[in-house]
Design a protein around this motif. Structure first.
Motif, PDB file in Angstrom:
ATOM      1  N   ARG A  56       0.810  -1.224   0.000  1.00  0.00           N
ATOM      2  CA  ARG A  56       0.000   0.000   0.000  1.00  0.00           C
ATOM      3  C   ARG A  56       0.840   1.270   0.000  1.00  0.00           C
ATOM      4  O   ARG A  56       0.295   2.362  -0.015  1.00  0.00           O
ATOM      5  CB  ARG A  56      -0.891   0.024   1.257  1.00  0.00           C
ATOM      6  N   PHE A  57       2.165   1.147   0.048  1.00  0.00           N
ATOM      7  CA  PHE A  57       2.985   2.354   0.254  1.00  0.00           C
ATOM      8  C   PHE A  57       4.227   2.352  -0.638  1.00  0.00           C
ATOM      9  O   PHE A  57       4.685   1.306  -1.084  1.00  0.00           O
ATOM     10  CB  PHE A  57       3.422   2.433   1.728  1.00  0.00           C
ATOM     11  N   GLU A  58       4.759   3.563  -0.846  1.00  0.00           N
ATOM     12  CA  GLU A  58       6.086   3.730  -1.446  1.00  0.00           C
ATOM     13  C   GLU A  58       6.999   4.246  -0.347  1.00  0.00           C
ATOM     14  O   GLU A  58       6.566   5.052   0.489  1.00  0.00           O
ATOM     15  CB  GLU A  58       6.075   4.778  -2.570  1.00  0.00           C
ATOM     16  N   TRP A  59       8.243   3.797  -0.348  1.00  0.00           N
ATOM     17  CA  TRP A  59       9.215   4.171   0.684  1.00  0.00           C
ATOM     18  C   TRP A  59      10.507   4.558  -0.023  1.00  0.00           C
ATOM     19  O   TRP A  59      11.194   3.707  -0.570  1.00  0.00           O
ATOM     20  CB  TRP A  59       9.434   2.952   1.595  1.00  0.00           C
ATOM     21  N   ASN A  60      10.814   5.853  -0.048  1.00  0.00           N
ATOM     22  CA  ASN A  60      12.042   6.295  -0.728  1.00  0.00           C
ATOM     23  C   ASN A  60      12.907   7.109   0.223  1.00  0.00           C
ATOM     24  O   ASN A  60      12.486   8.181   0.686  1.00  0.00           O
ATOM     25  CB  ASN A  60      11.696   7.131  -1.962  1.00  0.00           C
ATOM     26  N   VAL A  61      14.087   6.597   0.508  1.00  0.00           N
ATOM     27  CA  VAL A  61      14.990   7.256   1.452  1.00  0.00           C
ATOM     28  C   VAL A  61      15.690   8.419   0.739  1.00  0.00           C
ATOM     29  O   VAL A  61      16.324   8.226  -0.298  1.00  0.00           O
ATOM     30  CB  VAL A  61      16.019   6.251   2.010  1.00  0.00           C
ATOM     31  N   LEU A  62      15.558   9.620   1.294  1.00  0.00           N
ATOM     32  CA  LEU A  62      16.180  10.821   0.713  1.00  0.00           C
ATOM     33  C   LEU A  62      17.494  11.153   1.404  1.00  0.00           C
ATOM     34  O   LEU A  62      18.373  11.770   0.823  1.00  0.00           O
ATOM     35  CB  LEU A  62      15.240  12.027   0.849  1.00  0.00           C
ATOM     36  N   GLU A  63      17.601  10.772   2.670  1.00  0.00           N
ATOM     37  CA  GLU A  63      18.805  11.066   3.453  1.00  0.00           C
ATOM     38  C   GLU A  63      18.946   9.948   4.482  1.00  0.00           C
ATOM     39  O   GLU A  63      17.975   9.603   5.151  1.00  0.00           O
ATOM     40  CB  GLU A  63      18.627  12.426   4.151  1.00  0.00           C
ATOM     41  N   ALA A  64      20.158   9.394   4.584  1.00  0.00           N
ATOM     42  CA  ALA A  64      20.343   8.203   5.431  1.00  0.00           C
ATOM     43  C   ALA A  64      21.412   8.421   6.493  1.00  0.00           C
ATOM     44  O   ALA A  64      22.401   7.700   6.564  1.00  0.00           O
ATOM     45  CB  ALA A  64      20.679   6.996   4.568  1.00  0.00           C
ATOM     46  N   GLY A  65      21.241   9.451   7.311  1.00  0.00           N
ATOM     47  CA  GLY A  65      22.111   9.658   8.450  1.00  0.00           C
ATOM     48  C   GLY A  65      23.418  10.324   8.102  1.00  0.00           C
ATOM     49  O   GLY A  65      23.566  10.815   6.993  1.00  0.00           O
ATOM     50  N   PRO A  66      24.368  10.360   9.046  1.00  0.00           N
ATOM     51  CA  PRO A  66      24.249   9.752  10.371  1.00  0.00           C
ATOM     52  C   PRO A  66      23.392  10.559  11.360  1.00  0.00           C
ATOM     53  O   PRO A  66      22.815   9.977  12.278  1.00  0.00           O
ATOM     54  CB  PRO A  66      25.697   9.708  10.871  1.00  0.00           C
TER      55      PRO A  66
END
Ligand SMILES: [Fe+2]
Ligand SMILES: [Fe+2]
Length: 227
Positions: A56-66
């Motif tokens: 049901r969703f889209e998941w897109n990482v734009l920034e991954a830490g730290p």
């Protein structure tokens, strides 16, 4: 294409993160989204989404830490199982759409902003490439028996070039080198365009065909999403 509303949970007690995130998601209409901002890796929430709201969703990482994590979370317009082709092609188009904005910002000599947008591209394409190399290519090689000299061998070599070209663009933007940025973006787009066409026309459809049924394809998509 991109969500503009932020859901910043950094000032909430950790015990309240889950209800804030899923409450916000469940209130979305199809196609709507928000950007989750956290100070720790949000992957446990991805696994909760996969278990409780599959497909049901889209998941897109734009920034991954730290220090900070940002994820574009969106409600899909449909809830049908996805093919590898559908999932990864959509990611190509999502990433393609960032580049004109980087070019516009660099053209206006807004280099810090262009660098920030390009960092989202690097984060997204870096994870896309990781997902292909860690999940899709091994699955493809196992199902088809094609390894040395096969399509995944060529794609892996092109990924090395693509990562190098992304580094050149980042360096040009960081040093406010307008002509260098323009030149390196052109080189990146040339290599990436041909690479994406080969994946979309040959490798992804072959992987979908080899996976045989909707469930196997959907499981592959879940694993790609979790890299
Ligand atoms: Fe690729
Ligand atoms: Fe790709």
């Amino acid at each position: 294409m991109f969500a503009t509303r932020d859901l910043n949970v950094r000032n909430l007690p950790p015990a309240e993160h889950s209800s804030a995130i899923f409450g916000a998601f469940d209130a979305l209409k199809p196609g709507e989204g928000f950007i989750l901002v956290t100070d720790s890796d949000p992957k446990p929430f991805l696994l909760q989404f996969q278990a409780g709201r599959p497909g049901r969703f889209e998941w897109n990482v734009l920034e991954a830490g730290p220090a900070r994590f940002r994820v574009d979370i969106r409600r899909r317009a449909t809830e049908s199982p996805r093919s590898v082709t559908e999932y990864l092609e959509r990611d190509h188009r999502r990433l393609d759409a960032i580049i004109p904005e980087v070019e516009r910002l660099a053209g206006e000599r807004s280099f810090p902003e262009a660098g920030e947008r390009f960092a989202e591209f690097v984060c997204g394409l870096g994870r896309h490439i990781d997902a292909e190399e860690q999940v899709l290519f091994p699955a493809f090689e196992q199902i088809t028996g094609m390894t040395q000299g096969g399509p995944t061998y060529v794609m892996r070599a092109e990924h090395v070039d693509i990562r190098r070209l992304m580094g050149e663009v980042s360096a040009a933007l960081a040093t406010a080198d307008a002509s260098g940025a323009e030149r390196s973006i052109r080189g990146l787009l040339e290599t990436l365009g041909l690479h994406n066409i080969k994946e979309e026309r040959m490798l992804y459809p072959m992987a979908d065909q080899a996976a045989r049924d909707d469930q196997t394809r959907d499981d592959l998509v879940k694993r790609l999403q979790a890299v």
